[in-house]
Design a protein around this motif. Structure first.
Motif, short mmCIF file in Angstrom:
data_model
loop_
_atom_site.label_atom_id
_atom_site.label_comp_id
_atom_site.label_asym_id
_atom_site.label_seq_id
_atom_site.Cartn_x
_atom_site.Cartn_y
_atom_site.Cartn_z
N ASP A 1 111.83 5.21 -10.87
CA ASP A 1 110.94 4.09 -11.20
C ASP A 1 110.50 3.32 -9.96
N SER A 2 111.38 3.17 -8.98
CA SER A 2 111.00 2.44 -7.76
C SER A 2 109.88 3.18 -7.02
N ASP A 3 109.95 4.50 -6.99
CA ASP A 3 108.89 5.28 -6.33
C ASP A 3 107.62 5.31 -7.18
N ARG A 4 107.78 5.31 -8.49
CA ARG A 4 106.60 5.22 -9.37
C ARG A 4 105.89 3.89 -9.16
N ALA A 5 106.64 2.80 -9.02
CA ALA A 5 106.05 1.48 -8.81
C ALA A 5 105.27 1.46 -7.49
N ASP A 6 105.83 2.06 -6.45
CA ASP A 6 105.15 2.12 -5.16
C ASP A 6 103.88 2.96 -5.25
N LEU A 7 103.97 4.11 -5.90
CA LEU A 7 102.80 4.98 -6.07
C LEU A 7 101.71 4.28 -6.86
N LEU A 8 102.09 3.61 -7.95
CA LEU A 8 101.11 2.90 -8.77
C LEU A 8 100.43 1.79 -7.97
N MET A 9 101.19 1.08 -7.15
CA MET A 9 100.61 0.02 -6.32
C MET A 9 99.60 0.62 -5.33
N ARG A 10 99.95 1.73 -4.69
CA ARG A 10 99.05 2.36 -3.72
C ARG A 10 97.79 2.90 -4.38
N LEU A 11 97.94 3.54 -5.56
CA LEU A 11 96.77 4.08 -6.25
C LEU A 11 95.87 2.98 -6.78
N THR A 12 96.45 1.90 -7.27
CA THR A 12 95.65 0.76 -7.75
C THR A 12 94.85 0.16 -6.59
N ALA A 13 95.48 0.01 -5.44
CA ALA A 13 94.79 -0.52 -4.26
C ALA A 13 93.66 0.43 -3.84
N ALA A 14 93.90 1.74 -3.90
CA ALA A 14 92.87 2.71 -3.54
C ALA A 14 91.70 2.66 -4.51
N ALA A 15 91.99 2.50 -5.80
CA ALA A 15 90.92 2.41 -6.80
C ALA A 15 90.07 1.16 -6.55
#
Length: 87
Positions: free
Chosen positions: A27-41
């Motif tokens: 979950d911690s890595d999913r949270a980081d990935l989601l944050m990075r993808l949201t910023a990229a979008a």
């Protein structure tokens, strides 16, 4: 890496669903990935109020992200991909 994105608007809320999961499945890595993808979008001009990851776990579709969006997706399923972003 190319990531498919569904960018939708429902009930006045703009949301993004990403076809991705963290390699570790933590979950911690999913949270980081989601944050990075949201910023990229957002950097690609998409308005994003809420976001989630969509992925397969075994034979089931799973979601990780904003809790009410995850509940919405669990009932409605994975939306049609509308964009791709490069990260």
């Amino acid at each position: 890496m190319q990531i498919r994105v569904a960018h939708l608007r429902a009930q006045g809320i703009d949301f993004a669903v990403f076809d991705a999961d963290a390699r570790s499945h933590l979950d911690s890595d999913r949270a980081d990935l989601l944050m990075r993808l949201t910023a990229a979008a957002r950097a690609n001009g998409l308005k994003v109020d809420k976001s989630a990851l969509a992925f397969r776990q075994g034979s089931r579709n799973k979601f990780y992200g904003t809790p009410d969006l995850v509940r919405f997706l669990a009932n409605s399923g994975i939306p049609r991909w509308t964009h791709t972003i490069t990260v």
